[in-house]
Motif scaffolding. Structure first.
Motif, short mmCIF file in Angstrom:
data_model
loop_
_atom_site.label_atom_id
_atom_site.label_comp_id
_atom_site.label_asym_id
_atom_site.label_seq_id
_atom_site.Cartn_x
_atom_site.Cartn_y
_atom_site.Cartn_z
N THR A 88 10.60 10.38 2.11
CA THR A 88 11.87 10.17 2.80
C THR A 88 11.67 9.22 3.97
O THR A 88 10.75 9.39 4.77
N ALA A 89 12.53 8.21 4.08
CA ALA A 89 12.42 7.25 5.17
C ALA A 89 12.73 7.93 6.50
O ALA A 89 13.75 8.61 6.63
N PRO A 90 11.88 7.77 7.51
CA PRO A 90 12.09 8.43 8.80
C PRO A 90 13.13 7.71 9.65
O PRO A 90 13.32 6.49 9.54
N LEU A 91 13.80 8.47 10.50
CA LEU A 91 14.72 7.93 11.49
C LEU A 91 14.29 8.40 12.87
O LEU A 91 13.92 9.56 13.04
N GLY A 146 5.44 1.44 -0.54
CA GLY A 146 5.44 1.26 -1.99
C GLY A 146 5.34 2.58 -2.74
O GLY A 146 4.92 3.60 -2.20
N GLY A 147 5.77 2.55 -3.98
CA GLY A 147 5.71 3.75 -4.80
C GLY A 147 6.62 4.86 -4.33
O GLY A 147 6.37 6.04 -4.61
N GLY A 148 7.67 4.50 -3.59
CA GLY A 148 8.59 5.51 -3.08
C GLY A 148 8.05 6.29 -1.90
O GLY A 148 8.65 7.28 -1.48
N LYS A 149 6.94 5.84 -1.33
CA LYS A 149 6.30 6.53 -0.21
C LYS A 149 6.64 5.84 1.12
O LYS A 149 6.93 4.64 1.15
N HIS A 150 6.58 6.64 2.20
CA HIS A 150 6.87 6.12 3.53
C HIS A 150 5.80 6.57 4.51
O HIS A 150 5.30 7.70 4.43
N ASP A 151 5.45 5.68 5.43
CA ASP A 151 4.46 5.96 6.46
C ASP A 151 5.13 5.87 7.83
O ASP A 151 5.55 4.78 8.24
#
Length: 378
Positions: A88-91, A146-151
């Motif tokens: 999930t993309a962080p906010l 990439g690969g649907g992952k978020h850091d």
């Protein structure tokens, strides 16, 4: 205040990352009789804090520098986020900049409105081309690996570049990310925090017993209802109260129904940070090794920290003389942007540019004497 019930997950976070420095300082003001214990706690705390490169320069893996290299003026970027998984993309739900002048004897805290419309610069790592958006989206635009992952650390890098572009701060000396789960653990480890509530506030999210308010039938979890909850509300009345972790978290995240909405919420967050710092550095905590150990462990478990080659304990040593009374809260004047009756976000008043200039020249104290309206209400 009510003492029963505990909130469940799914909340957005206020920012408490100022504690990355505060709790390092706490270690160094233990009484002489607890010196041996403090050395043990220093090691445990340093090991507990997660360090990552938050500024895209691999500084956290750089050669160890001397504590004496930490000299003012300093600018520290602190960000609070939702606790999310790596898919999930962080906010960035809360953004605070701490400016410490040259003498390291004062700290100025100012919040960047999460809905502030700003220019987000291009970011090569995610092929983001840049554009205008709410500032809390910068972490999201910068986080994809990439690969649907978020850091989240990579996302912090783009947020830092965005805040730099907004404020003119060329380089942040340190940064930290903290999540709401950790914030609540810290408050509970301290046995709650006493603070003065400056206006009546109703909770959008919790009932008086601390349990979540039911959702309206027409507002499913995936819906876009502005006020999706129904039923009795937890209330916070004007006055001085001792708040448990769940109460503190609930109180400082409220903005609906307040005259100045998010600006009132920013003030409440800053007020609580100051109250929390005061209690964290009180004798009740620093001379009680058992309680101190719990507090430091809770803080360490919640932080992602980048001290540009210095550990969080190094920073605590450098800022060991700072106390809550040395923290000045600053408010940035702003307004809502409305187009064709639709809310587009926030904009800062032109006078904010003068404030940012005073940060760059390390003359905030003089600026505040000439512009007392920038001082946050206590």
């Amino acid at each position: 205040m009510a003492k029963s019930g505990k909130p469940k997950s799914g909340w957005r976070a206020p920012l408490w990352a100022r504690l990355c420095a505060i709790f390092g300082c706490v270690l160094m003001v233990l009484s002489g009789g607890a010196l041996v214990t403090s050395q043990v706690l220093v090691s445990r705390y340093a090991d507990a804090v997660q360090t990552k490169d938050l500024f895209g320069n691999a500084a956290s893996g750089a050669t160890k520098q001397q504590v004496s290299d930490i000299k003012g003026p300093l600018n520290i970027l602190l960000v609070g986020i939702d606790p999310r998984n790596d898919t999930t993309a962080p906010l960035s739900d809360s953004i605070i900049v701490v400016h410490v002048p040259k003498g390291l004897k004062q700290a100025y805290l100012y919040s960047i409105p999460r809905d502030l419309r700003v220019e987000i610069p291009p970011f090569e790592k995610t092929n983001f081309r840049g554009g205008t958006a709410k500032i809390n989206a910068a972490m999201s635009y910068g986080s994809s690996i990439g690969g649907g992952k978020h850091d989240v650390a990579q996302g912090f890098d783009l947020l830092a570049k965005t805040v730099s572009k907004l404020t003119g701060i060329k380089k942040f000396d340190a940064g930290a990310i903290i999540n709401f789960n950790g914030f609540q653990k810290i408050v509970n480890a301290m046995g709650g925090v006493t603070m003065t509530i400056d206006q009546n506030v109703k909770s959008e999210h919790l009932q008086p017993n601390g349990k979540p308010r039911p959702r309206k039938a027409e507002c499913p979890t995936s819906g876009n209802c502005e006020h999706p909850y129904t039923g009795p509300q937890k209330q916070y009345k004007k006055g001085t109260y001792h708040l448990e972790g769940w109460e503190a978290l609930d109180y400082v995240r409220q903005r609906y129904g307040l005259p100045r909405s998010d600006y009132d919420r920013q003030r409440h967050q800053q007020q609580f940070i100051k109250a929390m710092a005061s209690q964290a550095l009180s004798k009740d905590v620093v001379t009680n090794p058992i309680k101190l150990d719990k507090v430091l462990k809770a803080a360490g478990d919640t932080l992602i920290f980048d001290g540009n080659g210095h550990s969080v304990v190094d920073w605590g040593l450098a800022l060991k003389n700072l106390r809550a009374e040395d923290m000045t809260l600053v408010k940035l004047p702003g307004r809502s942007l409305i187009t064709n009756g639709r809310y587009q976000g926030e904009a800062l008043d032109a006078s904010a540019e003068e404030f940012f200039a005073s940060v760059q020249s390390d003359t905030i104290s003089s600026f505040l004497i000439e512009h007392p309206d920038f001082l946050q209400k206590l």
